[in-house]
Design a protein around this motif. Structure first.
Motif, PDB file in Angstrom:
ATOM      1  N   GLY A 170       1.329  -1.464   0.330  1.00  0.00           N
ATOM      2  CA  GLY A 170       0.484  -0.106   0.210  1.00  0.00           C
ATOM      3  C   GLY A 170       0.692   1.249   0.025  1.00  0.00           C
ATOM      4  N   GLU A 171       2.437   1.345   0.681  1.00  0.00           N
ATOM      5  CA  GLU A 171       2.510   2.254   0.866  1.00  0.00           C
ATOM      6  C   GLU A 171       3.890   2.955  -0.398  1.00  0.00           C
ATOM      7  N   ALA A 172       3.694   2.361  -1.255  1.00  0.00           N
ATOM      8  CA  ALA A 172       4.511   1.561  -2.264  1.00  0.00           C
ATOM      9  C   ALA A 172       3.865   2.729  -3.667  1.00  0.00           C
ATOM     10  N   ALA A 173       3.036   1.575  -3.525  1.00  0.00           N
ATOM     11  CA  ALA A 173       1.283   2.543  -4.132  1.00  0.00           C
ATOM     12  C   ALA A 173       1.127   3.624  -4.357  1.00  0.00           C
ATOM     13  N   GLY A 174       0.871   4.330  -3.095  1.00  0.00           N
ATOM     14  CA  GLY A 174       0.405   5.005  -2.218  1.00  0.00           C
ATOM     15  C   GLY A 174       1.898   6.811  -2.810  1.00  0.00           C
ATOM     16  N   LEU A 175       3.273   6.390  -2.590  1.00  0.00           N
ATOM     17  CA  LEU A 175       3.615   6.987  -2.924  1.00  0.00           C
ATOM     18  C   LEU A 175       3.828   6.602  -4.565  1.00  0.00           C
ATOM     19  N   ALA A 176       3.638   6.060  -5.440  1.00  0.00           N
ATOM     20  CA  ALA A 176       3.164   6.015  -6.830  1.00  0.00           C
ATOM     21  C   ALA A 176       2.662   7.180  -7.534  1.00  0.00           C
ATOM     22  N   ALA A 177       1.201   6.704  -7.095  1.00  0.00           N
ATOM     23  CA  ALA A 177       0.648   7.016  -6.555  1.00  0.00           C
ATOM     24  C   ALA A 177       0.685   8.862  -6.994  1.00  0.00           C
ATOM     25  N   TYR A 202      -5.164   3.915 -10.624  1.00  0.00           N
ATOM     26  CA  TYR A 202      -5.276   2.684 -10.258  1.00  0.00           C
ATOM     27  C   TYR A 202      -3.926   1.280  -9.799  1.00  0.00           C
ATOM     28  N   HIS A 203      -4.519   0.942  -8.926  1.00  0.00           N
ATOM     29  CA  HIS A 203      -3.915   0.591  -8.730  1.00  0.00           C
ATOM     30  C   HIS A 203      -4.788  -1.216 -10.042  1.00  0.00           C
ATOM     31  N   ILE A 204      -4.027  -2.134 -10.629  1.00  0.00           N
ATOM     32  CA  ILE A 204      -4.767  -2.944 -11.116  1.00  0.00           C
ATOM     33  C   ILE A 204      -5.534  -3.510 -10.422  1.00  0.00           C
ATOM     34  N   CYS A 205      -4.604  -4.463  -9.033  1.00  0.00           N
ATOM     35  CA  CYS A 205      -6.037  -5.118  -7.988  1.00  0.00           C
ATOM     36  C   CYS A 205      -7.173  -4.576  -7.572  1.00  0.00           C
TER      37      CYS A 205
END
Lengths: 517, 43, 108
Positions: free
Chosen positions: C30-37, C61-64
């Motif tokens: 989640g954290e890495a996804a949030g940073l990229a977003a 979006y995240h693919i999941c």
């Protein structure tokens, strides 16, 4: 030949290089280019650990064999704020070397007069290295040749494109470029290559000292690091293997380099095992030094979260693969997983190719393997950086595929991770964590009867080279020696026993024919 | 309204999560045009 | 986010228009996804790359996430992604993603 190639011994070493984090880690050198006044660069020095703290760090003690993987699993997360009691730089499998001594080793490994150390610093280092009993008098004498003053070294860095070597941010040495024009022989590249060579050499020497390997017995050495050496006409010309083995005194060996990103070591072990199984060589050493580039790779996140810089060490490892001695753990050259070009990148296909396909072909189930050693990155480093717990994710993937295949219940994933997995202890030095850190502890566990079968899994991010979008990986199974080399019971093919059986059957058949007549 | 259909897709996969090519295979089925796909590596 | 990837995102936003671009992530946490977003909406929070201080506000979006699963072919998703739902904390990832989108996304 009967039996299988065996895991004869392994060594693991670290060199704690806090100044190299600042000056040579790519996260930091990139920041110095794009954001030289950044808060991160200002705060970074305050987050570097002392040598003593790096030695007492439990994952490092596991790496050099003073603590067991199980000790780390029973340590409450996080690990950076805890110390291993009775921690020592000297380990069962190797050692942890401080930066000043490591600079000395770099100079001993330099055959092109590129390394200059400040005279008094070199003299001090020589005394410390002599006490370690790693090098010959003649090798140590190289350190006596240093005549450089601090001014002369500063001039090399400022005027001659040399890379500085620092102690507590004070310049104590320099590595010159090996060519005025050739970028592949620039000071930057020479430093990277000398560092990987030096850390490789320390591991080879520790393999001799700690694992009892006779250097003159080694026939072939395979280097599997991720650096490239060569000049502008052959950038990856290679043979770090022979260069390092020369310094380590493996006089009867030749060698070559095997590359495959982080999967390199697993590929190299397959090469070594195949050479031994084929009877080409009796003793093959797989070895690698570490890399400066990955020092402080996740430093920004560590500093932001108030952690010490945990990626502060150059790692190395060496493993000897030998002909079957009837005792040591065997490498099953007939249970090999491989990510093929057609496998694709879907995680379930990757795990299938590396884990379940080879097991199924050998009539084994996921739970038949006691321990899996995928990428053993230390979660203390990766979790704060948002990269998660890499080994744990691998275990969950194996378990999840097991669920899809009906070999495990969905509720068993957590217990699978605990029982068949391990907490990662390896530094994030690319190829170093990839499966092989377990080979040392595995050998001990198998000899003690604690572990019967393990699978080593190497994975590599080939796409980082921008030549393909493919992923990669290979795996192999290590098992307790089944005695097949001596004609004992076991899974191995015993040629002599089979010949006897066929002979007996022929005689019986002939007797039967005669009797009938 | 569809999020992906008719859009240009930029894919940033993760070696230890979902790799780029796997995401690419999915979003193509939703009518997006993949203009860039890469996979990041933190280790 | 990798500097080259930031550069590509910036270039594509200019070339196709930010409203026509969708960024799809595969981050493990989640954290890495949030940073990229955050990087492709509010700008690079690490101030290292070409997107530092650049507020593209892209749709990300995240693919999941359910929104993606609803649009992609179920068979392909099952083949390529589904196993990882047992591995990753999809709820945490979805929470991080929707919070970033709500704060910074300009084209929802």
């Amino acid at each position: 030949m009967n039996g299988y190639p065996v895991l004869k011994g392994a060594s693991y070493t670290l060199a704690v290089t806090p100044d190299m984090v600042i000056h040579n880690g790519t996260t930091q050198t990139t920041e110095q280019i794009v954001n030289p006044d950044s808060e991160y660069l200002k705060e970074l020095p305050g987050h570097l650990r002392s040598f003593e703290d790096a030695v007492a760090y439990i994952p490092n003690q596991v790496y050099i064999g003073n603590a067991k993987p199980a000790d780390l699993a029973s340590t409450e997360f996080p690990f950076y704020d805890k110390k291993w009691p009775n921690a020592s730089r000297d380990g069962k499998y190797g050692q942890i070397m401080p930066q000043d001594e490591f600079y000395g080793v770099i100079q001993i490994c330099d055959v092109f007069d590129l390394v200059n150390l400040e005279k008094s610093f070199a003299a001090e280092v020589k005394g410390k290295l002599a006490a370690q009993n790693l090098f010959t008098e003649a090798q140590l004498a190289v350190l006596d040749k240093n005549e450089s003053t601090p001014e002369a070294i500063t001039a090399l860095v400022n005027d001659e494109h040399a890379e500085g070597l620092y102690m507590n941010n004070k310049l104590v040495g320099a590595i010159k470029r090996a060519h005025d024009v050739d970028v592949n022989l620039s000071a930057h590249v020479m430093l990277e290559n000398l560092v990987t060579k030096a850390s490789n050499v320390i591991s080879l020497i520790e393999l001799v000292k700690k694992a009892g390997v006779a250097p003159e017995e080694v026939d072939y050495v395979i280097d599997c690091c991720e650096e490239a050496c060569g000049d502008m006409n052959q950038r990856g010309g290679g043979n770090f293997a022979k260069a390092a083995a020369e310094i380590a005194g493996f006089t009867n060996a030749t060698g070559s380099d095997v590359r495959g990103f982080c999967a390199g070591p697993a590929h190299a072990v397959l090469h070594a095992a195949a050479l031994v199984k084929a009877g080409t060589f009796k003793h093959v050493v797989v070895t690698a030094g570490g890399c400066t580039a990955k020092l402080g790779m996740n430093g920004k996140d560590h500093v932001k979260k108030g952690l010490p810089i945990l990626e502060d060490a150059i790692a190395g490892f060496s493993v000897m693969i030998s002909e079957d001695d009837g005792v040591s753990p065997q490498i099953r050259t007939d249970i090999i997983g491989r990510h093929t070009i057609g496998t694709g990148s879907a995680p379930q296909n990757v795990i299938g190719a590396l884990v379940t396909n080879p097991l199924e072909a050998a009539g084994l189930k996921i739970l038949d393997i006691d321990k899996y050693s995928p990428e053993m990155q230390n979660p203390d480093i990766t979790k704060p950086a948002g990269a998660g717990d890499v080994p744990e994710a691998n275990y969950k993937m194996i378990a999840a595929l097991g669920v899809k295949k009906g070999e495990l219940a969905r509720g068993d994933i957590a217990s699978f991770v605990k029982d068949h997995g391990m907490t990662g202890w390896a530094p994030t030095q690319g190829h170093i964590p990839s499966g092989v850190p377990y080979l040392g502890p595995l050998r001990d566990e198998v000899l003690a009867g604690e572990t019967k079968k393990a699978m080593i899994i190497g994975k590599g991010s080939l796409f980082l080279g921008r030549m393909t979008n493919l992923f990669d990986g290979v795996s192999f199974v290590v098992q307790a020696n089944d005695g097949s080399a001596q004609g004992g019971q076991g899974a191995g093919f015993d040629e002599a026993a089979v010949k006897t059986m066929i002979g007996q059957a022929m005689r019986d058949f002939a007797k039967g024919l005669l009797g009938e007549e | 309204m569809a999020i992906l259909n008719g859009k240009k897709a930029v894919i940033i996969g993760d070696r230890d999560g979902i790799p780029g090519p796997s995401i690419e295979a999915c979003v193509k089925t939703a009518g997006a045009e993949v203009v860039f796909s890469s996979t990041e590596c933190f280790v | 986010m990798d500097l080259e990837n930031q550069k590509r995102v910036k270039d594509f936003a200019e070339k196709y228009g930010p409203e026509n671009l969708v960024v799809i992530l595969g981050a493990a946490e989640g954290e890495a996804a949030g940073l990229a977003a955050e990087t492709v909406t509010a700008g690079d929070p690490t101030f290292a790359g070409p997107l530092a201080g650049v507020q593209l506000g892209l749709t990300v979006y995240h693919i999941c996430e359910d929104e993606m699963k609803a649009e992609v072919d179920a068979g392909v998703y099952d083949e390529q992604i589904s196993m990882m739902e047992m591995v990753m904390d999809v709820d945490d990832i979805a929470n991080e993603m929707s919070s970033i989108r709500n704060d910074y996304c300009k084209y929802l």
